[in-house]
Write an enzyme that holds these catalytic residues in place. Structure first.
Site, PDB file in Angstrom:
ATOM      1  N   HIS A 170       0.846  -1.206   0.000  1.00 35.82           N
ATOM      2  CA  HIS A 170       0.000   0.000   0.000  1.00 35.82           C
ATOM      3  C   HIS A 170       0.885   1.261   0.000  1.00 35.82           C
ATOM      4  CE1 HIS A 170      -3.090   2.785   1.410  1.00 35.82           C
ATOM      5  NE2 HIS A 170      -3.967   1.829   1.665  1.00 35.82           N
ATOM      6  N   GLU A 273      -1.220   1.376  -5.323  1.00 34.10           N
ATOM      7  CA  GLU A 273      -0.985   0.155  -4.565  1.00 34.10           C
ATOM      8  C   GLU A 273      -1.048  -1.099  -5.439  1.00 34.10           C
ATOM      9  OE1 GLU A 273      -4.072   0.298  -1.532  1.00 34.10           O
ATOM     10  OE2 GLU A 273      -4.041   2.476  -1.709  1.00 34.10           O
TER      11      GLU A 273
HETATM   12  O1  TA6 Z   1      -6.337   1.432  -0.284  1.00 33.75           O
HETATM   13  C1  TA6 Z   1      -7.258   2.393   0.040  1.00 33.75           C
HETATM   14  C2  TA6 Z   1      -7.766   2.132   1.431  1.00 33.75           C
HETATM   15  O2  TA6 Z   1      -8.248   0.830   1.543  1.00 33.75           O
HETATM   16  C3  TA6 Z   1      -8.827   3.206   1.740  1.00 33.75           C
HETATM   17  O3  TA6 Z   1     -10.127   2.689   1.760  1.00 33.75           O
HETATM   18  C4  TA6 Z   1      -8.365   3.846   3.034  1.00 33.75           C
HETATM   19  O4  TA6 Z   1      -9.071   3.506   4.124  1.00 33.75           O
HETATM   20  C5  TA6 Z   1      -6.890   3.492   3.062  1.00 33.75           C
HETATM   21  O5  TA6 Z   1      -6.725   2.275   2.401  1.00 33.75           O
HETATM   22  C6  TA6 Z   1      -6.166   3.531   4.384  1.00 33.75           C
HETATM   23  O6  TA6 Z   1      -6.556   2.513   5.247  1.00 33.75           O
HETATM   24  P1  TA6 Z   1      -6.039   2.500   6.718  1.00 33.75           P
HETATM   25  O7  TA6 Z   1      -6.635   1.283   7.353  1.00 33.75           O
HETATM   26  O8  TA6 Z   1      -4.530   2.420   6.674  1.00 33.75           O
HETATM   27  O9  TA6 Z   1      -6.498   3.766   7.358  1.00 33.75           O
END
Ligand code: TA6
Length: 317
Positions: A170, A273
């Site tokens: 990510h 990602e």
């Molecule tokens: O990849 C995008 C995502 O899944 C969003 O929906 C957002 O919530 C982000 O990741 C961050 O997630 P986190 O759990 O690290 O706050």
């Protein structure tokens, strides 16, 4: 309890790989070679910095990140495993799985022939992981620090029954300001917008972020180019073993609700990602393995920085 002296004895490489206690008293590995510097936190096997020589950090770290066991680090490259996003049936389980909430072991460090550096971290199934997910697995994260940063999440099924998982690397990329950014590489690719279930085909050559975006592109293994017209930098986010790409920026309102980001933090990064999820979850038979790899690099463009037609007037000469 992790013993830094022991890690130093077993895994340090003089002038190249070292261990230190950093933010939040978490344990980090620092890597320095002729190509780049990198920092990796053992908590979550989380790459927090990658600075190629002559450049500056490709990765954004939130200045308000928690550095606390039990909470995820905000920025860098969080590892999502064995699920991506919220847990499918149990909202009490942590978002994006448990891998980013656990200390990983160091399995290997090596100075490679060409001057690159390998760091291999490992997480094995334990009573703690089985409390979240009942399967036997070994996760290995192989990081190669070179002119490019290669991060490969290898999942092995070490048990006697098949399992299915989703995963993501990510990555949070550092940008001058989100309005100066265009992402190329997803034209003609279908995506789910936000948490909707309908697919839209991206018509435009470039994505420009002007509001909250959470686009989940399916059936794509293309690399993405992230153009930053003020930094005059192009980041390449390539990948292997992943057919879903997520492009995320929380924008103002969502960002303001996040405790571990400044209110204007969304201005400073974009997430692109490498994901296995949705129609690209991975099923592993006993003994099988799968690797999800992100390969990140950057270059500066001197002189003309003209992205041509359809770039919303982006042109720096
Ligand atoms: O990849 C995008 C995502 O899944 C969003 O929906 C957002 O919530 C982000 O990741 C961050 O997630 P986190 O759990 O690290 O706050």
């Amino acid at each position: 309890m992790i013993n830094i002296d022991e890690l130093e004895d077993r895994f340090s490489i003089e002038g190249e790989v070292g261990f230190y206690e950093g933010d939040g008293e978490l344990i980090y590995i620092s890597v320095c070679n002729k190509y780049a510097d990198a920092e990796i936190c053992l908590y979550g096997a989380h790459v927090t910095s990658f600075i190629p020589n002559g450049s500056f950090d490709l990765l954004w770290m939130s200045p308000e990140s928690d550095f606390e066991v039990g909470k995820p680090i905000r920025g860098g490259i969080p590892l999502c495993f064995p699920w991506f996003g919220p847990h499918a049936t149990d909202p009490s389980k942590p978002a994006h799985g448990f891998a980013r909430l656990m200390y990983w072991d160091v399995a290997e460090t090596a100075s490679l022939e060409n001057g690159e550096t390998l760091v291999k971290l490992q997480l094995n199934a334990s009573d703690e992981t089985r409390a979240y997910w009942p399967f036997d697995f070994r996760a290995e994260l192989s990081i190669i620090v070179s002119r490019t940063l290669s991060v490969s999440l290898n999942i092995f099924n070490t048990g006697s029954q098949p399992f299915e998982y989703s995963a993501a690397l990510h990555s949070y990329f550092s940008v001058s300001e989100i309005k100066n950014v265009l992402v190329e590489g997803l034209q003609g690719v279908s995506y789910y917008n936000g948490f909707g279930n309908e697919l839209t085909v991206q018509q435009e050559k470039f994505i420009k972020i002007e509001k909250e975006e959470n686009r989940r592109y399916v059936n794509t293994n293309s690399e993405c180019l992230i153009f930053d017209t003020i930094f005059r930098r192009v980041i390449t986010a390539a990948k292997e073993g992943s057919n879903v790409t997520v492009v995320w920026n929380p924008w103002e309102e969502t960002c303001a609700k996040m405790n571990d980001m400044p209110d204007d933090g969304y201005q400073d990064f974009i997430c692109v990602e490498a994901v296995n999820a949705y129609n690209d979850t991975i099923t592993l038979a006993p003994g099988a393995k799968h690797a999800t790899t992100a390969i990140l690099s950057s270059e500066f463009r001197k002189g003309e920085f003209d992205l041509g037609g359809n770039s919303g007037g982006f042109s720096v000469v």
